[in-house]
Design an enzyme around this catalytic site. Sequence first.
Site, PDB file in Angstrom:
ATOM      1  N   PRO A  11       0.792  -1.225   0.000  1.00  0.00           N
ATOM      2  CA  PRO A  11       0.000   0.000   0.000  1.00  0.00           C
ATOM      3  C   PRO A  11       0.830   1.284   0.000  1.00  0.00           C
ATOM      4  O   PRO A  11       1.886   1.343   0.631  1.00  0.00           O
ATOM      5  CB  PRO A  11      -0.820  -0.102   1.294  1.00  0.00           C
ATOM      6  CG  PRO A  11      -0.090  -1.079   2.144  1.00  0.00           C
ATOM      7  CD  PRO A  11       0.563  -2.044   1.197  1.00  0.00           C
ATOM      8  N   ASN A  12       0.311   2.243  -0.707  1.00  0.00           N
ATOM      9  CA  ASN A  12       0.854   3.612  -0.803  1.00  0.00           C
ATOM     10  C   ASN A  12       2.096   3.724  -1.683  1.00  0.00           C
ATOM     11  O   ASN A  12       2.555   4.831  -1.960  1.00  0.00           O
ATOM     12  CB  ASN A  12       1.145   4.196   0.595  1.00  0.00           C
ATOM     13  CG  ASN A  12      -0.098   4.211   1.462  1.00  0.00           C
ATOM     14  OD1 ASN A  12      -1.111   4.771   1.062  1.00  0.00           O
ATOM     15  ND2 ASN A  12      -0.047   3.587   2.624  1.00  0.00           N
ATOM     16  N   ARG A  19       5.071  10.917  -2.320  1.00  0.00           N
ATOM     17  CA  ARG A  19       4.796  10.661  -0.919  1.00  0.00           C
ATOM     18  C   ARG A  19       6.084  10.780  -0.111  1.00  0.00           C
ATOM     19  O   ARG A  19       7.045  10.056  -0.366  1.00  0.00           O
ATOM     20  CB  ARG A  19       4.260   9.237  -0.842  1.00  0.00           C
ATOM     21  CG  ARG A  19       4.215   8.624   0.496  1.00  0.00           C
ATOM     22  CD  ARG A  19       4.171   7.109   0.359  1.00  0.00           C
ATOM     23  NE  ARG A  19       3.954   6.528   1.656  1.00  0.00           N
ATOM     24  CZ  ARG A  19       4.360   5.329   2.003  1.00  0.00           C
ATOM     25  NH1 ARG A  19       4.994   4.565   1.142  1.00  0.00           N
ATOM     26  NH2 ARG A  19       4.136   4.877   3.205  1.00  0.00           N
ATOM     27  N   TYR A  24      11.336   8.633   1.117  1.00  0.00           N
ATOM     28  CA  TYR A  24      11.302   7.591   0.079  1.00  0.00           C
ATOM     29  C   TYR A  24      11.938   8.020  -1.242  1.00  0.00           C
ATOM     30  O   TYR A  24      12.030   7.205  -2.164  1.00  0.00           O
ATOM     31  CB  TYR A  24       9.849   7.148  -0.154  1.00  0.00           C
ATOM     32  CG  TYR A  24       9.214   6.559   1.093  1.00  0.00           C
ATOM     33  CD1 TYR A  24       9.693   5.363   1.625  1.00  0.00           C
ATOM     34  CD2 TYR A  24       8.170   7.203   1.755  1.00  0.00           C
ATOM     35  CE1 TYR A  24       9.146   4.822   2.777  1.00  0.00           C
ATOM     36  CE2 TYR A  24       7.608   6.664   2.907  1.00  0.00           C
ATOM     37  CZ  TYR A  24       8.102   5.486   3.408  1.00  0.00           C
ATOM     38  OH  TYR A  24       7.558   4.948   4.548  1.00  0.00           O
ATOM     39  N   ASN A  75       8.015  -5.710  -1.302  1.00  0.00           N
ATOM     40  CA  ASN A  75       7.991  -4.600  -0.358  1.00  0.00           C
ATOM     41  C   ASN A  75       6.546  -4.522   0.144  1.00  0.00           C
ATOM     42  O   ASN A  75       5.687  -3.936  -0.531  1.00  0.00           O
ATOM     43  CB  ASN A  75       8.403  -3.286  -1.020  1.00  0.00           C
ATOM     44  CG  ASN A  75       8.422  -2.141  -0.012  1.00  0.00           C
ATOM     45  OD1 ASN A  75       7.919  -2.291   1.103  1.00  0.00           O
ATOM     46  ND2 ASN A  75       8.994  -1.015  -0.396  1.00  0.00           N
ATOM     47  N   ALA A  78       3.330  -0.943   4.655  1.00  0.00           N
ATOM     48  CA  ALA A  78       2.835  -0.981   6.039  1.00  0.00           C
ATOM     49  C   ALA A  78       2.337  -2.362   6.469  1.00  0.00           C
ATOM     50  O   ALA A  78       2.334  -2.676   7.671  1.00  0.00           O
ATOM     51  CB  ALA A  78       1.734   0.058   6.215  1.00  0.00           C
ATOM     52  N   GLU A  99      12.669  -9.591   1.080  1.00  0.00           N
ATOM     53  CA  GLU A  99      11.885  -8.439   1.560  1.00  0.00           C
ATOM     54  C   GLU A  99      12.700  -7.166   1.313  1.00  0.00           C
ATOM     55  O   GLU A  99      13.894  -7.127   1.636  1.00  0.00           O
ATOM     56  CB  GLU A  99      11.642  -8.649   3.060  1.00  0.00           C
ATOM     57  CG  GLU A  99      10.904  -7.544   3.759  1.00  0.00           C
ATOM     58  CD  GLU A  99      10.750  -7.839   5.271  1.00  0.00           C
ATOM     59  OE1 GLU A  99      11.036  -8.988   5.711  1.00  0.00           O
ATOM     60  OE2 GLU A  99      10.383  -6.914   6.004  1.00  0.00           O
ATOM     61  N   HIS A 101      12.772  -2.874   1.744  1.00  0.00           N
ATOM     62  CA  HIS A 101      12.241  -1.591   2.220  1.00  0.00           C
ATOM     63  C   HIS A 101      13.132  -0.481   1.689  1.00  0.00           C
ATOM     64  O   HIS A 101      14.373  -0.576   1.804  1.00  0.00           O
ATOM     65  CB  HIS A 101      12.200  -1.535   3.747  1.00  0.00           C
ATOM     66  CG  HIS A 101      11.314  -2.594   4.309  1.00  0.00           C
ATOM     67  ND1 HIS A 101       9.948  -2.512   4.212  1.00  0.00           N
ATOM     68  CD2 HIS A 101      11.592  -3.774   4.891  1.00  0.00           C
ATOM     69  CE1 HIS A 101       9.433  -3.604   4.732  1.00  0.00           C
ATOM     70  NE2 HIS A 101      10.400  -4.394   5.150  1.00  0.00           N
ATOM     71  N   ARG A 108      13.725   4.159  12.190  1.00  0.00           N
ATOM     72  CA  ARG A 108      12.468   4.914  12.245  1.00  0.00           C
ATOM     73  C   ARG A 108      11.644   4.508  13.479  1.00  0.00           C
ATOM     74  O   ARG A 108      12.191   3.965  14.433  1.00  0.00           O
ATOM     75  CB  ARG A 108      11.706   4.701  10.925  1.00  0.00           C
ATOM     76  CG  ARG A 108      12.519   5.192   9.707  1.00  0.00           C
ATOM     77  CD  ARG A 108      11.758   5.007   8.422  1.00  0.00           C
ATOM     78  NE  ARG A 108      10.545   5.823   8.394  1.00  0.00           N
ATOM     79  CZ  ARG A 108       9.552   5.643   7.518  1.00  0.00           C
ATOM     80  NH1 ARG A 108       9.641   4.684   6.599  1.00  0.00           N
ATOM     81  NH2 ARG A 108       8.493   6.419   7.553  1.00  0.00           N
TER      82      ARG A 108
HETATM   83  C1  DQA Z   1       8.425   0.821   3.564  1.00  0.00           C
HETATM   84  C2  DQA Z   1       8.560   1.022   5.076  1.00  0.00           C
HETATM   85  C3  DQA Z   1       7.243   0.809   5.778  1.00  0.00           C
HETATM   86  O1  DQA Z   1       7.391   0.983   7.188  1.00  0.00           O
HETATM   87  C4  DQA Z   1       6.226   1.814   5.271  1.00  0.00           C
HETATM   88  O2  DQA Z   1       4.968   1.567   5.870  1.00  0.00           O
HETATM   89  C5  DQA Z   1       6.124   1.866   3.803  1.00  0.00           C
HETATM   90  C6  DQA Z   1       7.328   1.705   2.992  1.00  0.00           C
HETATM   91  C7  DQA Z   1       9.726   1.183   2.819  1.00  0.00           C
HETATM   92  O3  DQA Z   1       9.823   0.798   1.664  1.00  0.00           O
HETATM   93  O4  DQA Z   1      10.610   1.838   3.370  1.00  0.00           O
HETATM   94  O5  DQA Z   1       5.053   2.118   3.251  1.00  0.00           O
HETATM   95  O6  DQA Z   1       8.131  -0.530   3.323  1.00  0.00           O
END
Ligand code: DQA
Length: 151
Positions: A11-12, A19, A24, A75, A78, A99, A101, A108
């Site tokens: 998501p997002n 964003r 990011y 990825n 959240a 995985e 990120h 964080r």
């Molecule tokens: C994320 C890190 C997560 O904590 C966050 O909710 C994201 C992006 C990252 O790519 O750094 O949406 O996965």
Amino acid sequence: MSRLVYVLNGPNLNLLGKRQPEIYGAETLADVERDCRAAAAELGVEIAFRQSNREYELIDWIHEARDKAGGIVINPAAFTHTSVALLDALNAFDGPVIEVHISQVHKREEFRHRSFVSMRADAVIAGCGTQGYPLALRRMARLLDAKKAQP
Ligand code: DQA
């Protein structure tokens, strides 16, 4: 062993570039896909690159990967920190899982330090920015090569 790798985004991440760019970066998800396709061509793997804001859709894609893909780069955004359902789906997948990120989640908020997905992932890349994706594909290609070499 399939050379197809599912690259899944949670998501997002469709808002990447717009964003919180201070966290990011400025690259969009389309830029990430382009970089992944370039890396995949170099590494001799195929990719299916997808993003969803819906947990069930990510789960369905992981199920689909059981029959189609040799590995998964994910990825989970959240959902990383909340989703036992994603962990269960990944536990039902036999190939390597990496995985990714973009941000260094351990620097964080504390709630980002816990990852359900890490309980299944064979490797975790965090804090390399969007470069983490092609790095993950590089490692994935190596893992798929190693599997192929097995009798
Ligand atoms: C994320 C890190 C997560 O904590 C966050 O909710 C994201 C992006 C990252 O790519 O750094 O949406 O996965």
